[in-house]
Design a protein around this motif. Structure first.
Motif, PDB file in Angstrom:
ATOM      1  N   GLU A 248       1.045  -1.125  -0.123  1.00 12.98           N
ATOM      2  CA  GLU A 248      -0.090  -0.092   0.063  1.00 12.98           C
ATOM      3  C   GLU A 248       0.893   1.130  -0.074  1.00 12.98           C
ATOM      4  N   ILE A 249       2.080   1.173   0.825  1.00 11.97           N
ATOM      5  CA  ILE A 249       2.680   2.408   0.932  1.00 11.97           C
ATOM      6  C   ILE A 249       3.747   2.443  -0.036  1.00 11.97           C
ATOM      7  N   GLY A 250       3.849   1.402  -0.958  1.00 11.33           N
ATOM      8  CA  GLY A 250       4.944   1.420  -2.094  1.00 11.33           C
ATOM      9  C   GLY A 250       6.373   1.179  -1.625  1.00 11.33           C
ATOM     10  N   LEU A 251       6.427   0.267  -0.736  1.00  8.71           N
ATOM     11  CA  LEU A 251       7.874   0.020  -0.282  1.00  8.71           C
ATOM     12  C   LEU A 251       8.591  -0.903  -1.346  1.00  8.71           C
ATOM     13  N   THR A 252       9.751  -0.380  -2.001  1.00  8.34           N
ATOM     14  CA  THR A 252      10.525  -1.205  -2.993  1.00  8.34           C
ATOM     15  C   THR A 252      11.708  -1.099  -2.714  1.00  8.34           C
ATOM     16  N   ASP A 253      12.564  -1.935  -3.766  1.00 10.55           N
ATOM     17  CA  ASP A 253      13.930  -1.845  -3.734  1.00 10.55           C
ATOM     18  C   ASP A 253      14.177  -0.934  -4.846  1.00 10.55           C
ATOM     19  N   HIS A 254      15.679  -1.008  -5.339  1.00  5.79           N
ATOM     20  CA  HIS A 254      15.946   0.010  -6.405  1.00  5.79           C
ATOM     21  C   HIS A 254      15.476  -0.473  -7.618  1.00  5.79           C
ATOM     22  N   GLU A 255      15.001  -1.925  -7.782  1.00  8.25           N
ATOM     23  CA  GLU A 255      14.763  -2.359  -8.942  1.00  8.25           C
ATOM     24  C   GLU A 255      13.131  -2.213  -8.977  1.00  8.25           C
ATOM     25  N   GLY A 256      12.398  -1.698  -8.062  1.00  7.30           N
ATOM     26  CA  GLY A 256      11.134  -1.699  -8.035  1.00  7.30           C
ATOM     27  C   GLY A 256      10.548  -2.848  -7.573  1.00  7.30           C
ATOM     28  N   GLN A 257      11.218  -4.050  -7.066  1.00  6.83           N
ATOM     29  CA  GLN A 257      10.758  -4.980  -6.336  1.00  6.83           C
ATOM     30  C   GLN A 257      10.208  -4.885  -4.918  1.00  6.83           C
ATOM     31  N   PRO A 258       8.772  -5.301  -4.669  1.00 11.27           N
ATOM     32  CA  PRO A 258       8.427  -5.173  -3.296  1.00 11.27           C
ATOM     33  C   PRO A 258       9.483  -5.601  -2.185  1.00 11.27           C
ATOM     34  N   VAL A 259       9.338  -4.812  -1.208  1.00  7.75           N
ATOM     35  CA  VAL A 259      10.258  -5.138  -0.012  1.00  7.75           C
ATOM     36  C   VAL A 259       9.472  -5.350   1.289  1.00  7.75           C
ATOM     37  N   PRO A 260       9.562  -6.261   2.129  1.00  4.89           N
ATOM     38  CA  PRO A 260       8.566  -6.507   3.326  1.00  4.89           C
ATOM     39  C   PRO A 260       8.753  -5.596   4.199  1.00  4.89           C
ATOM     40  N   LEU A 261       7.731  -5.237   5.075  1.00  2.00           N
ATOM     41  CA  LEU A 261       7.803  -4.354   6.155  1.00  2.00           C
ATOM     42  C   LEU A 261       8.189  -5.126   7.252  1.00  2.00           C
ATOM     43  N   HIS A 262       9.403  -5.316   8.052  1.00  2.84           N
ATOM     44  CA  HIS A 262       9.955  -6.022   8.925  1.00  2.84           C
ATOM     45  C   HIS A 262      10.086  -5.027  10.070  1.00  2.84           C
ATOM     46  N   SER A 263       9.469  -5.677  11.418  1.00  3.60           N
ATOM     47  CA  SER A 263       9.713  -4.809  12.524  1.00  3.60           C
ATOM     48  C   SER A 263      10.980  -4.858  13.079  1.00  3.60           C
ATOM     49  N   ALA A 264      11.506  -6.013  13.084  1.00  3.48           N
ATOM     50  CA  ALA A 264      13.156  -5.936  13.575  1.00  3.48           C
ATOM     51  C   ALA A 264      14.169  -4.975  12.703  1.00  3.48           C
ATOM     52  N   ARG A 265      13.790  -5.334  11.407  1.00  3.59           N
ATOM     53  CA  ARG A 265      14.431  -4.328  10.569  1.00  3.59           C
ATOM     54  C   ARG A 265      14.474  -2.681  10.748  1.00  3.59           C
ATOM     55  N   ILE A 266      13.090  -2.671  10.912  1.00  4.13           N
ATOM     56  CA  ILE A 266      12.955  -1.064  11.401  1.00  4.13           C
ATOM     57  C   ILE A 266      13.504  -0.744  12.711  1.00  4.13           C
ATOM     58  N   ARG A 267      13.582  -1.469  13.600  1.00  2.00           N
ATOM     59  CA  ARG A 267      14.691  -1.137  14.676  1.00  2.00           C
ATOM     60  C   ARG A 267      16.058  -1.217  14.440  1.00  2.00           C
ATOM     61  N   THR A 268      16.384  -2.201  13.679  1.00  3.11           N
ATOM     62  CA  THR A 268      17.947  -2.180  13.130  1.00  3.11           C
ATOM     63  C   THR A 268      18.250  -0.641  12.408  1.00  3.11           C
ATOM     64  N   THR A 269      17.365  -0.389  11.478  1.00  2.00           N
ATOM     65  CA  THR A 269      17.509   0.898  10.743  1.00  2.00           C
ATOM     66  C   THR A 269      17.399   2.283  11.789  1.00  2.00           C
ATOM     67  N   TYR A 270      16.692   2.089  12.561  1.00  2.00           N
ATOM     68  CA  TYR A 270      16.655   3.231  13.547  1.00  2.00           C
ATOM     69  C   TYR A 270      17.957   3.271  14.490  1.00  2.00           C
ATOM     70  N   HIS A 271      18.518   2.324  14.868  1.00  2.00           N
ATOM     71  CA  HIS A 271      19.797   2.492  15.774  1.00  2.00           C
ATOM     72  C   HIS A 271      21.031   2.605  14.718  1.00  2.00           C
ATOM     73  N   ASN A 272      20.931   2.256  13.423  1.00  2.00           N
ATOM     74  CA  ASN A 272      21.862   2.590  12.635  1.00  2.00           C
ATOM     75  C   ASN A 272      21.963   4.156  12.178  1.00  2.00           C
ATOM     76  N   ARG A 273      20.808   4.696  11.896  1.00  2.00           N
ATOM     77  CA  ARG A 273      20.656   6.139  11.715  1.00  2.00           C
ATOM     78  C   ARG A 273      21.382   6.825  12.804  1.00  2.00           C
TER      79      ARG A 273
END
Length: 585
Positions: free
Chosen positions: A357-382
């Motif tokens: 629905e929100i259009g989350l894709t990679d650089h090739e336009g392929q769908p990317v999953p919405l992963h809660s643990a990956r969200i936390r990894t990105t938060y702390h990485n930033r």
């Protein structure tokens, strides 16, 4: 209550630190004796006797226990733990995966002294196969992170706007037109009775279910989901809460209203449980507080009608359209206690739907999953890329190596190349600074090529440039520079822009007796600066250069040369090529 083994039928009654319980059933085993022995070993691994604290871990290991007993029985073993020998276990381990080898070794370790000494020796050594190393989650890219944040925020805001509109309609009262099959009447009915199913709605309106067939129930579903948060909205709010707060996913999932402490109107202290560690708390950022306020507003109509057993759960959503059996003491609702238990399939499906629905894709336009643990990894990485966060480790359960691979060094290929370049430049700078200064006497300068062939090669000098260097043609203020266009401190091919004291640490500098007066003038300038700057300021700006001059460069000159040069030093700023901001008072 503690975890214990029960018989008739054989089972393990688990009790976990968070107060939850679970029964692991082991009846019907092909080898009851070995099963019971291993079950007693499992008890020793459950908190407080051992490290296991969650149902998920217990489920996995009981599955491995059953499989181990079955495979050993197929191989002809029907004894207990004390009868096991390396001859039984080594073939089993060689045929198993690294994950199963690690799990079954842990089960045997829980049995302690009941395991034969010959097998304990194997348990104390290295495993025949290693558990495959898990790959750390790659953080979302900056573009993906912006899509997640803005997309989820839009979902929550739109639903909040729709709910406010429907509540305003409900306050107008019932509308009997169209036999009550209209938006206003649905809003009023659901606000009074809760999220009714189609049959219950028809009965309340005194009509048959025929008008709701063949798409006729679309408006009903739209109003019901607008008034009462569906699982899709709860998943969006939880994911956005992770984006704003960085709280561990299982901690977010288990939240209840009692875990939220309001300290004033805009400050919230959140208490949550991280399953591998225990209770934690965090002072929520302002954006997370605003999201929490919005979610409490969204869930209030449903919470007023929820049964007592779920009303205190924070992430509450309606599932009446799923055909769930109604509660006897209230309307049909369910709380999301965890995506990993109770409603796992619904949570995964909701996140997949949200990602599309929100259009989350990679650089090739392929769908990317919405992963809660990956969200936390990105938060702390930033957070790590912004600077020091004030914490030595994000998770005290992790080693520094795991912290680095999961939260700090997990970057995109372009970021990894940039980091490697920074590291290479820093290492090269350390090597350059560690090189001793090249200070020559007049005699050494006259025979420089013969005495220092390695330095001639390092500096890249030919006969003409060597003569210019040893003469005065390539002199700067404090030294003779082998190549002012080498780009050591500025763009290659352009004149070096470095200040006079920077030459003290430059690998291209050659110090000769004729430079002694200017070096002493620079030493006097450092002394004047040290009197008008604080110690920390002086060390930060001039410290490395002053140390190099005092301890490495000047001591290599003959004392007579320094004495003669000191007579020409007047100890004033006019002796140096300074900028206005560099002069002393």
């Amino acid at each position: 209550m503690v975890t214990r083994v029960e018989h008739d039928p054989l089972r393990i009654e688990f009790t976990f630190p968070d107060g939850s319980s679970w029964t692991g059933r082991l009846a019907g085993s092909v080898n009851p004796r070995l099963t019971e022995d291993l079950a007693l070993g499992v008890v020793q691994l459950i908190h407080p006797l051992g490290p296991w604290t969650t149902k998920g871990t217990a489920v996995v290991y009981l599955s491995q226990l059953r499989r181990m007993v079955a495979l050993l029985a197929e191989a002809g073993f029907h004894g207990g733990v004390g009868d096991l020998r390396p001859a039984h276990m080594l073939p089993f381990w060689l045929a198993a995966s690294g994950e199963r080898v690690a799990s079954t070794r842990r089960l045997l370790e829980g049995c302690g002294e009941h395991v034969h000494s010959s097998l304990r020796a194997h348990l104390a050594g290295n495993a025949v196969k290693k558990r495959p190393r898990s790959e750390p989650l790659e953080p979302y890219t900056e573009d993906q992170w912006q899509v997640i944040e803005s997309g989820l925020r839009t979902v929550v805001r739109q639903h909040l706007s729709v709910q406010r509109e429907l509540l305003a309609l409900a306050e107008l009262g019932p509308d009997p037109s169209d036999r009550g099959l209209n938006r206003q009447n649905y809003a009023w009915l659901f606000s009074q009775r809760g999220p009714l199913k189609v049959a219950d709605t028809a009965a309340a309106l005194g009509v048959s279910t025929a008008p709701f067939t063949y798409g006729g129930s679309r408006l009903l579903f739209e109003v019901r989901e607008g008034l009462f948060p569906p699982v899709r909205l709860a998943a969006a709010a939880k994911a956005l809460f992770g984006v704003y707060s960085g709280v561990v996913p299982d901690g977010i999932s288990d939240l209840g209203l009692g875990d939220v402490t309001w300290a004033g109107d805009k400050s919230v202290l959140l208490d949550y449980v991280k399953r591998r560690r225990g209770p934690e708390s965090v002072n929520l950022p302002a954006r997370a507080v605003r999201l929490l306020e919005a979610w409490l507003e969204l869930s209030t109509p449903l919470r007023r009608m929820a049964p007592a057993q779920v009303a205190e759960d924070l992430w509450l959503f309606s599932t009446s359209h799923r055909g769930m059996p109604p509660h006897r003491d209230g309307p049909e609702v369910i709380a999301i206690s965890s995506f990993a238990a109770g409603n796992k399939a619904g949570g995964r499906k909701a996140r997949r739907s949200l990602a599309v629905e929100i259009g989350l894709t990679d650089h090739e336009g392929q769908p990317v999953p919405l992963h809660s643990a990956r969200i936390r990894t990105t938060y702390h990485n930033r957070l790590a890329r912004r600077g020091w966060t004030g914490r030595t480790r994000i998770d005290p359960n992790h080693t520094r190596e795991v912290e680095g691979s999961h939260y700090v060094s997990t970057t995109t290929p372009a970021q990894a190349d940039a980091v490697d370049s920074v590291i290479e430049d820093a290492q090269a700078e350390i090597v350059r600074r560690s090189r001793p200064p090249l200070v020559l006497t007049d005699a050494q300068a006259a025979d420089f090529a013969a005495q220092y062939p390695g330095e001639v090669a390092r500096l890249g000098l030919d006969d003409e440039s060597l003569a210019a260097l040893l003469g005065s043609e390539m002199d700067v203020f404090t030294a003779a520079c082998a190549n002012q266009y080498a780009g050591e401190h500025g763009p290659a091919g352009k004149p070096c822009p470095a200040r006079p004291w920077v030459c003290l640490l430059c690998p291209l500098a050659v110090f000769l007796p004729r430079h002694a007066p200017n070096l002493l003038r620079l030493k006097a300038y450092f002394a004047r600066q040290s009197r008008q700057m604080t110690v920390s300021q002086f060390i930060a700006v001039f410290g490395p250069f002053a140390d190099r001059l005092t301890h490495d460069v000047l001591p290599r000159f003959d004392a007579a040369v320094l004495t003669q040069a000191a007579a020409d030093v007047q100890d004033v700023d006019a002796e140096l090529p300074l900028r206005p901001e560099e002069v002393t008072v």
